[in-house]
Design a protein around this motif. Structure first.
Motif, PDB file in Angstrom:
ATOM      1  N   PRO A 152       6.854  -9.506 129.133  1.00  0.00           N
ATOM      2  CA  PRO A 152       8.010  -9.913 128.319  1.00  0.00           C
ATOM      3  C   PRO A 152       8.396  -8.827 127.337  1.00  0.00           C
ATOM      4  CG  PRO A 152       6.035 -10.989 127.523  1.00  0.00           C
ATOM      5  CD  PRO A 152       5.636 -10.256 128.772  1.00  0.00           C
ATOM      6  N   GLY A 153       9.652  -8.883 126.891  1.00  0.00           N
ATOM      7  CA  GLY A 153      10.116  -7.923 125.908  1.00  0.00           C
ATOM      8  C   GLY A 153       9.416  -8.107 124.579  1.00  0.00           C
ATOM      9  N   THR A 154       9.294  -7.019 123.853  1.00  0.00           N
ATOM     10  CA  THR A 154       8.628  -7.060 122.556  1.00  0.00           C
ATOM     11  C   THR A 154       9.523  -7.757 121.551  1.00  0.00           C
ATOM     12  OG1 THR A 154       7.536  -4.977 123.079  1.00  0.00           O
ATOM     13  CG2 THR A 154       7.529  -5.674 120.781  1.00  0.00           C
ATOM     14  N   GLN A 155       8.986  -8.795 120.916  1.00  0.00           N
ATOM     15  CA  GLN A 155       9.744  -9.549 119.938  1.00  0.00           C
ATOM     16  C   GLN A 155       9.497  -9.014 118.541  1.00  0.00           C
ATOM     17  OE1 GLN A 155       8.772 -13.663 120.347  1.00  0.00           O
ATOM     18  NE2 GLN A 155       9.586 -13.839 122.416  1.00  0.00           N
ATOM     19  N   SER A 156      10.342  -9.460 117.618  1.00  0.00           N
ATOM     20  CA  SER A 156      10.194  -9.060 116.222  1.00  0.00           C
ATOM     21  C   SER A 156       8.944  -9.686 115.654  1.00  0.00           C
ATOM     22  CB  SER A 156      11.416  -9.484 115.411  1.00  0.00           C
ATOM     23  OG  SER A 156      11.201  -9.258 114.036  1.00  0.00           O
ATOM     24  N   SER A 157       8.349  -9.024 114.644  1.00  0.00           N
ATOM     25  CA  SER A 157       7.136  -9.540 114.011  1.00  0.00           C
ATOM     26  C   SER A 157       7.425 -10.687 113.068  1.00  0.00           C
ATOM     27  CB  SER A 157       6.432  -8.418 113.243  1.00  0.00           C
ATOM     28  OG  SER A 157       7.294  -7.905 112.238  1.00  0.00           O
ATOM     29  N   SER A 158       8.704 -10.913 112.698  1.00  0.00           N
ATOM     30  CA  SER A 158       9.030 -12.016 111.811  1.00  0.00           C
ATOM     31  C   SER A 158       9.052 -13.321 112.595  1.00  0.00           C
ATOM     32  CB  SER A 158      10.393 -11.781 111.140  1.00  0.00           C
ATOM     33  OG  SER A 158      11.398 -11.692 112.123  1.00  0.00           O
ATOM     34  N   HIS A 159       8.781 -14.411 111.907  1.00  0.00           N
ATOM     35  CA  HIS A 159       8.717 -15.716 112.557  1.00  0.00           C
ATOM     36  C   HIS A 159      10.110 -16.275 112.856  1.00  0.00           C
ATOM     37  CE1 HIS A 159       4.372 -16.222 111.950  1.00  0.00           C
ATOM     38  NE2 HIS A 159       4.568 -15.576 110.813  1.00  0.00           N
ATOM     39  N   ASP A 160      11.105 -15.796 112.139  1.00  0.00           N
ATOM     40  CA  ASP A 160      12.439 -16.363 112.295  1.00  0.00           C
ATOM     41  C   ASP A 160      13.219 -15.739 113.437  1.00  0.00           C
ATOM     42  OD1 ASP A 160      11.842 -17.909 110.101  1.00  0.00           O
ATOM     43  OD2 ASP A 160      12.728 -16.472 108.684  1.00  0.00           O
ATOM     44  N   SER A 161      12.939 -14.478 113.716  1.00  0.00           N
ATOM     45  CA  SER A 161      13.730 -13.770 114.720  1.00  0.00           C
ATOM     46  C   SER A 161      13.099 -13.923 116.093  1.00  0.00           C
ATOM     47  CB  SER A 161      13.827 -12.271 114.358  1.00  0.00           C
ATOM     48  OG  SER A 161      14.513 -11.582 115.360  1.00  0.00           O
ATOM     49  N   SER A 162      13.937 -14.123 117.093  1.00  0.00           N
ATOM     50  CA  SER A 162      13.458 -14.231 118.473  1.00  0.00           C
ATOM     51  C   SER A 162      14.149 -13.235 119.388  1.00  0.00           C
ATOM     52  CB  SER A 162      13.682 -15.658 118.993  1.00  0.00           C
ATOM     53  OG  SER A 162      15.069 -15.968 118.955  1.00  0.00           O
ATOM     54  N   GLU A 163      14.854 -12.281 118.833  1.00  0.00           N
ATOM     55  CA  GLU A 163      15.578 -11.309 119.627  1.00  0.00           C
ATOM     56  C   GLU A 163      14.647 -10.179 120.040  1.00  0.00           C
ATOM     57  OE1 GLU A 163      18.847  -9.951 117.401  1.00  0.00           O
ATOM     58  OE2 GLU A 163      19.884 -11.879 117.310  1.00  0.00           O
ATOM     59  N   ASP A 164      14.873  -9.648 121.240  1.00  0.00           N
ATOM     60  CA  ASP A 164      14.107  -8.505 121.706  1.00  0.00           C
ATOM     61  C   ASP A 164      14.606  -7.251 121.010  1.00  0.00           C
ATOM     62  OD1 ASP A 164      13.927  -9.700 125.136  1.00  0.00           O
ATOM     63  OD2 ASP A 164      12.876 -10.302 123.305  1.00  0.00           O
ATOM     64  N   THR A 165      13.694  -6.528 120.394  1.00  0.00           N
ATOM     65  CA  THR A 165      14.074  -5.331 119.656  1.00  0.00           C
ATOM     66  C   THR A 165      13.898  -4.077 120.502  1.00  0.00           C
ATOM     67  OG1 THR A 165      11.831  -5.267 118.736  1.00  0.00           O
ATOM     68  CG2 THR A 165      13.531  -6.387 117.439  1.00  0.00           C
ATOM     69  N   HIS A 166      12.734  -3.903 121.103  1.00  0.00           N
ATOM     70  CA  HIS A 166      12.497  -2.760 121.954  1.00  0.00           C
ATOM     71  C   HIS A 166      11.322  -3.095 122.852  1.00  0.00           C
ATOM     72  CE1 HIS A 166       9.383  -2.215 118.933  1.00  0.00           C
ATOM     73  NE2 HIS A 166       8.800  -1.360 119.745  1.00  0.00           N
ATOM     74  N   ASP A 167      11.170  -2.328 123.903  1.00  0.00           N
ATOM     75  CA  ASP A 167      10.069  -2.535 124.839  1.00  0.00           C
ATOM     76  C   ASP A 167       8.937  -1.582 124.483  1.00  0.00           C
ATOM     77  OD1 ASP A 167      11.372  -4.516 126.212  1.00  0.00           O
ATOM     78  OD2 ASP A 167      12.305  -3.132 127.650  1.00  0.00           O
TER      79      ASP A 167
END
Length: 461
Positions: A299-314
């Motif tokens: 899976p794509g790397t997600q943000s470390s914050s709990h609120d964000s679920s967008e893929d930032t980078h691989d």
């Protein structure tokens, strides 16, 4: 005759008589305005606060010289109740000198409240990390996340850490290599290793030792992750023999064992800086194909914050191939070049970092390798059999050609090169050890619910 005697006697009395009070006053009035010089200067043995210097004019006229007031400093510890001004009790009333206090800051002993205490936070960062003696469960046998409280106790709020994971088939030496990287010596008993290798009784029944994923943290803040064997017949046998209930989304025990192996590998590719692929012979094409599948389903790397679920980078980690129990022929340059070329061709289109980190040409381990290798060599390292000398008996004491350096020398070089590899950010932000644990838990849940893995499972026959 008598008259003359009386007159002489009276003259002698007049001469002997002392002057009276009025006569002395009269004499003092006659010398007014004249200079009087003392016969002897006064001797001062100590300096009082007020020094009186006799005047040179008259005894009644005196000059007073005041000494400058010097401050008096005292060192005294300060209690919790402090004030910017010194109390009146510290002022000397006799000398009228100011008293100054040099007081150190004393930490508060009040209980911890919701308010932020900078002193307490700084003290907590200086607390020595807990010393681990055994590995703990990160993912249990049922492939569920282990107790987070017990795992978080061994982690700190600091970002200087390094995560190394290992995958491989059954019995290739994954737990042994990780235990040696953790600080164990080759002369130690295997029962004292932090990751328990296969015992003789386990080998006899062709079973595996590690279940799920185990974690160990060294004093150098290196997090080691040991996994159960992938594509293991022993794991499949446990599912069938003991009639364990696998999740309903799997159509068979074979699919369940393969999907669990894929989940572990994709998890390591997401949360580790370095992933070791351990083999005990030349190579296995099934392992290389399995790596390509895990990279595809990662899976794509997600943000470390709990609120964000967008893929930032691989994010892709370093991939290091380790051939354990290598033979004398494997240390030859021609054979080694063939293995490197095979890895490079298999992962030619891969985004995994399988080049330029580990080399047998470093530290002058094998003379001639450095001049004949190229800069784009694969991360491949060879280790001989650990128990080769012990099995040879007295012949190991005799001089002879082994075809490679000793196991201790190769292990030391491998460990130094491994710890010096670059550490890329797992996310767009810097993570501490405890943040990494929370991030890993979220990634594991995302992998178990991944739609890509579910679709791959549906396509399996």
């Amino acid at each position: 005759m008598s008259d003359e005697y009386e007159r002489d006697k009276l003259d002698r009395k007049v001469k002997r008589r002392r002057p009276g009070k009025k006569e002395r006053e009269r004499e003092r009035e006659t010398v007014t305005g004249q200079m009087v010089t003392p016969t002897k200067p006064p001797v001062i043995l100590a300096k009082p606060d007020r020094v009186v210097v006799p005047s040179l004019l008259l005894p009644e006229t005196k000059t007073v010289v005041e000494q400058p007031k010097l401050p008096l400093f005292t060192l005294k510890t300060r209690d919790d109740r402090t004030s910017s001004l010194p109390p009146a009790s510290f002022v000397d009333q006799q000398t009228h000198h100011a008293v100054y206090q040099l007081q150190p800051r004393k930490p508060s002993t009040a209980p911890v409240t919701g308010q932020s205490d900078s002193y307490g936070q700084s003290q907590s960062k200086l607390v020595s990390p807990p010393v681990m003696t055994r590995a703990i469960k990160l993912i249990d046998e049922q492939f569920s996340w282990a107790d987070a409280a017990a795992t978080a106790d061994v982690l700190l709020d600091q970002s200087d850490f390094f995560v190394i994971g290992v995958v491989g088939l059954q019995g290739v030496g994954k737990s042994t290599i990780l235990s040696l990287l953790a600080g164990a010596k080759t002369s130690d008993s295997t029962r004292s290793y932090v990751f328990r290798p296969q015992m003789p009784e386990v080998i006899e029944v062709n079973s595996h030792m590690t279940t799920g994923i185990d974690m160990f943290v060294t004093n150098e803040r290196i997090i080691l992750l040991d996994t159960q064997p992938i594509l293991s017949a022993s794991v499949l046998d446990n599912l069938i023999k003991h009639d364990k209930k696998y999740p309903p989304e799997f159509s068979s025990a074979e699919n369940c064992a393969e999907i669990q192996s894929l989940q572990m590998l994709t998890f390591l590719l997401t949360v580790c800086h370095v992933v070791l692929v351990v083999q005990d012979w030349f190579t296995d094409t099934n392992i290389l194909r399995f790596l390509q599948t895990a990279e595809m389903l990662k899976p794509g790397t997600q943000s470390s914050s709990h609120d964000s679920s967008e893929d930032t980078h691989d994010y892709y980690p370093h991939l290091v191939f380790v051939e354990n129990k290598a033979s004398r022929e494997d240390f030859g340059f021609d054979q080694f070049s063939v293995m490197e070329e095979l890895i490079a061709n298999a992962l030619n289109n891969s985004k995994l970092k399988y080049r330029g980190g580990i080399s047998m040409a470093n530290d002058n381990l094998l003379p001639g390798f450095k001049q004949r290798t190229n800069k784009k060599e694969s991360n491949l390292f060879l280790l001989p059999d650990l128990y080769l000398d012990q099995n040879q008996g007295i012949s190991s004491k005799l001089p002879g050609y082994r075809g490679c350096p000793s196991f201790e020398l190769l292990l030391q070089s491998f460990r130094n090169q491994l710890m010096s590899m670059s550490r890329s950010l797992l996310t767009h932000a810097t993570l501490s050890e405890k943040n990494w644990l929370h991030y890993s838990a979220r990634q594991w849940e995302a992998i178990k619910k991944s739609s890509l893995i579910s679709e791959y499972n549906r396509l399996l026959t």
